[in-house]
Design a protein around this motif. Structure first.
Motif, PDB file in Angstrom:
ATOM      1  N   SER A   1       0.687  -1.294   0.085  1.00 59.09           N
ATOM      2  CA  SER A   1       0.022   0.051   0.033  1.00 59.09           C
ATOM      3  C   SER A   1       0.803   1.240   0.105  1.00 59.09           C
ATOM      4  CB  SER A   1      -0.882   0.173   1.312  1.00 59.09           C
ATOM      5  OG  SER A   1      -1.782  -1.230   1.308  1.00 59.09           O
ATOM      6  N   VAL A   2       1.994   1.353   0.856  1.00 57.98           N
ATOM      7  CA  VAL A   2       2.865   2.319   0.958  1.00 57.98           C
ATOM      8  C   VAL A   2       3.359   2.765  -0.453  1.00 57.98           C
ATOM      9  CG1 VAL A   2       5.184   3.228   1.704  1.00 57.98           C
ATOM     10  CG2 VAL A   2       3.343   2.220   3.159  1.00 57.98           C
ATOM     11  N   PHE A   3       3.953   1.656  -1.187  1.00 61.29           N
ATOM     12  CA  PHE A   3       4.613   1.810  -2.673  1.00 61.29           C
ATOM     13  C   PHE A   3       3.319   2.227  -3.560  1.00 61.29           C
ATOM     14  CE2 PHE A   3       8.097  -0.844  -0.726  1.00 61.29           C
ATOM     15  CZ  PHE A   3       9.120   0.053  -0.837  1.00 61.29           C
ATOM     16  N   LYS A   4       2.300   1.713  -3.671  1.00 64.14           N
ATOM     17  CA  LYS A   4       1.316   2.213  -4.500  1.00 64.14           C
ATOM     18  C   LYS A   4       1.057   3.667  -4.308  1.00 64.14           C
ATOM     19  CE  LYS A   4      -1.374   0.029  -6.618  1.00 64.14           C
ATOM     20  NZ  LYS A   4      -1.068  -0.410  -8.142  1.00 64.14           N
ATOM     21  N   THR A   5       1.294   4.436  -3.298  1.00 66.66           N
ATOM     22  CA  THR A   5       0.981   5.683  -3.222  1.00 66.66           C
ATOM     23  C   THR A   5       2.356   6.329  -3.735  1.00 66.66           C
ATOM     24  OG1 THR A   5       1.911   5.831  -0.766  1.00 66.66           O
ATOM     25  CG2 THR A   5      -0.337   5.406  -1.130  1.00 66.66           C
ATOM     26  N   LEU A   6       3.308   5.912  -3.797  1.00 66.49           N
ATOM     27  CA  LEU A   6       4.536   6.484  -4.367  1.00 66.49           C
ATOM     28  C   LEU A   6       4.852   6.455  -5.948  1.00 66.49           C
ATOM     29  CD1 LEU A   6       7.059   5.386  -1.634  1.00 66.49           C
ATOM     30  CD2 LEU A   6       5.973   7.474  -1.955  1.00 66.49           C
ATOM     31  N   THR A   7       3.892   5.997  -6.478  1.00 68.30           N
ATOM     32  CA  THR A   7       3.767   5.807  -8.041  1.00 68.30           C
ATOM     33  C   THR A   7       4.184   7.496  -8.721  1.00 68.30           C
ATOM     34  OG1 THR A   7       1.425   6.249  -8.349  1.00 68.30           O
ATOM     35  CG2 THR A   7       2.590   3.903  -8.525  1.00 68.30           C
ATOM     36  N   ASP A   8       5.056   7.457  -9.672  1.00 63.65           N
ATOM     37  CA  ASP A   8       5.381   8.837 -10.240  1.00 63.65           C
ATOM     38  C   ASP A   8       6.331   9.564  -9.268  1.00 63.65           C
ATOM     39  OD1 ASP A   8       4.037   8.434 -12.582  1.00 63.65           O
ATOM     40  OD2 ASP A   8       2.276   9.073 -11.722  1.00 63.65           O
ATOM     41  N   GLN A   9       7.044   8.865  -8.159  1.00 63.11           N
ATOM     42  CA  GLN A   9       8.120   9.501  -7.237  1.00 63.11           C
ATOM     43  C   GLN A   9       9.509   8.859  -7.865  1.00 63.11           C
ATOM     44  OE1 GLN A   9       7.824  11.774  -4.829  1.00 63.11           O
ATOM     45  NE2 GLN A   9       5.666  11.940  -5.292  1.00 63.11           N
ATOM     46  N   VAL A  10      10.418   9.592  -7.695  1.00 67.04           N
ATOM     47  CA  VAL A  10      11.897   9.254  -7.859  1.00 67.04           C
ATOM     48  C   VAL A  10      12.271   8.173  -6.881  1.00 67.04           C
ATOM     49  CG1 VAL A  10      14.349   9.846  -8.336  1.00 67.04           C
ATOM     50  CG2 VAL A  10      12.369  11.107  -9.443  1.00 67.04           C
TER      51      VAL A  10
ATOM     52  N   LYS B   1       6.781   3.521 -11.623  1.00 69.62           N
ATOM     53  CA  LYS B   1       5.692   3.566 -12.362  1.00 69.62           C
ATOM     54  C   LYS B   1       4.503   2.610 -11.890  1.00 69.62           C
ATOM     55  CE  LYS B   1       6.279   6.698 -15.013  1.00 69.62           C
ATOM     56  NZ  LYS B   1       5.395   7.976 -15.183  1.00 69.62           N
ATOM     57  N   SER B   2       5.232   1.299 -11.303  1.00 69.58           N
ATOM     58  CA  SER B   2       4.006   0.333 -10.840  1.00 69.58           C
ATOM     59  C   SER B   2       4.849  -0.542  -9.991  1.00 69.58           C
ATOM     60  CB  SER B   2       3.360  -0.379 -12.377  1.00 69.58           C
ATOM     61  OG  SER B   2       4.319  -1.182 -12.675  1.00 69.58           O
TER      62      SER B   2
ATOM     63  N   ILE C   1       8.826  -4.292  -9.056  1.00 65.26           N
ATOM     64  CA  ILE C   1       8.404  -2.710  -9.399  1.00 65.26           C
ATOM     65  C   ILE C   1       9.011  -2.294 -10.962  1.00 65.26           C
ATOM     66  CG2 ILE C   1       8.689  -2.098  -7.028  1.00 65.26           C
ATOM     67  CD1 ILE C   1      11.603  -1.044  -7.924  1.00 65.26           C
ATOM     68  N   LYS C   2       8.261  -1.545 -11.557  1.00 62.87           N
ATOM     69  CA  LYS C   2       8.763  -0.932 -12.795  1.00 62.87           C
ATOM     70  C   LYS C   2       9.154   0.426 -12.821  1.00 62.87           C
ATOM     71  CE  LYS C   2       7.247  -0.087 -17.688  1.00 62.87           C
ATOM     72  NZ  LYS C   2       6.207   0.902 -18.305  1.00 62.87           N
ATOM     73  N   LEU C   3      10.444   0.686 -13.323  1.00 61.08           N
ATOM     74  CA  LEU C   3      11.064   2.043 -13.255  1.00 61.08           C
ATOM     75  C   LEU C   3      11.227   2.622 -14.679  1.00 61.08           C
ATOM     76  CD1 LEU C   3      13.968   1.342 -10.582  1.00 61.08           C
ATOM     77  CD2 LEU C   3      11.873   2.457 -10.344  1.00 61.08           C
ATOM     78  N   ASP C   4      10.936   3.932 -14.642  1.00 61.03           N
ATOM     79  CA  ASP C   4      10.985   4.455 -15.941  1.00 61.03           C
ATOM     80  C   ASP C   4      12.262   5.703 -15.822  1.00 61.03           C
ATOM     81  OD1 ASP C   4       9.373   3.096 -17.498  1.00 61.03           O
ATOM     82  OD2 ASP C   4       7.750   4.888 -17.339  1.00 61.03           O
TER      83      ASP C   4
END
Length: 96
Positions: A5-14, A30-31, A38-41
Motif C-alpha cells: 500500500s505504501v509503494f502504491k502511493t509512491l507511483t511517479d516518485q523518484v 511506475k508500478s 516494480i517497474k522504473l522509467d
C-alpha cells in the motif's frame, strides 16, 4: 500488505533501488504489485563504471526478490500515517 500500500502511493516518485548484486538504479516508480515487483522509467545507474552495459537501458522491471533496499524521498512518506497503519495492522494480527 502494508508495504504494498505504501509503494502504491509512491507511483511517479523518484526512488533509488539497490539490488542484491550491488547494482543501484535511480528512476521513476511506475508500478508495483503484491510481490513488490516494480517497474522504473527514466532510469540511471548510479555506479556506471561498474555496470557500463546498463547505460543504454531507459526503463526496467525488477523482480521483488532481488531487491535489497528501496530509498524513498523523505517528502513523499507520511511517517505519522505509516506509524498508525503499522499499529493497526499489529493489533489485527494479535486478534487472530
Amino acid at each position: 500488505m502494508l508495504m504494498f500500500s505504501v509503494f502504491k502511493t509512491l507511483t511517479d516518485q523518484v526512488v533509488v533501488v539497490e539490488l542484491k548484486n550491488d547494482l543501484s538504479i535511480q528512476g521513476t516508480l511506475k508500478s508495483v504489485d503484491q510481490f513488490l515487483n516494480i517497474k522504473l522509467d527514466n532510469i540511471k545507474v548510479l555506479n556506471e563504471e561498474r555496470h557500463p552495459h546498463m547505460m543504454a537501458v531507459k526503463n526496467c522491471f525488477i523482480r521483488g526478490s532481488v531487491i535489497r533496499y528501496i530509498q524513498l524521498p523523505r517528502s513523499a512518506v507520511d511517517t505519522t500515517l505509516l506509524e498508525d497503519a503499522t499499529r493497526r495492522e499489529a493489533q489485527n494480527e494479535g486478534k487472530r
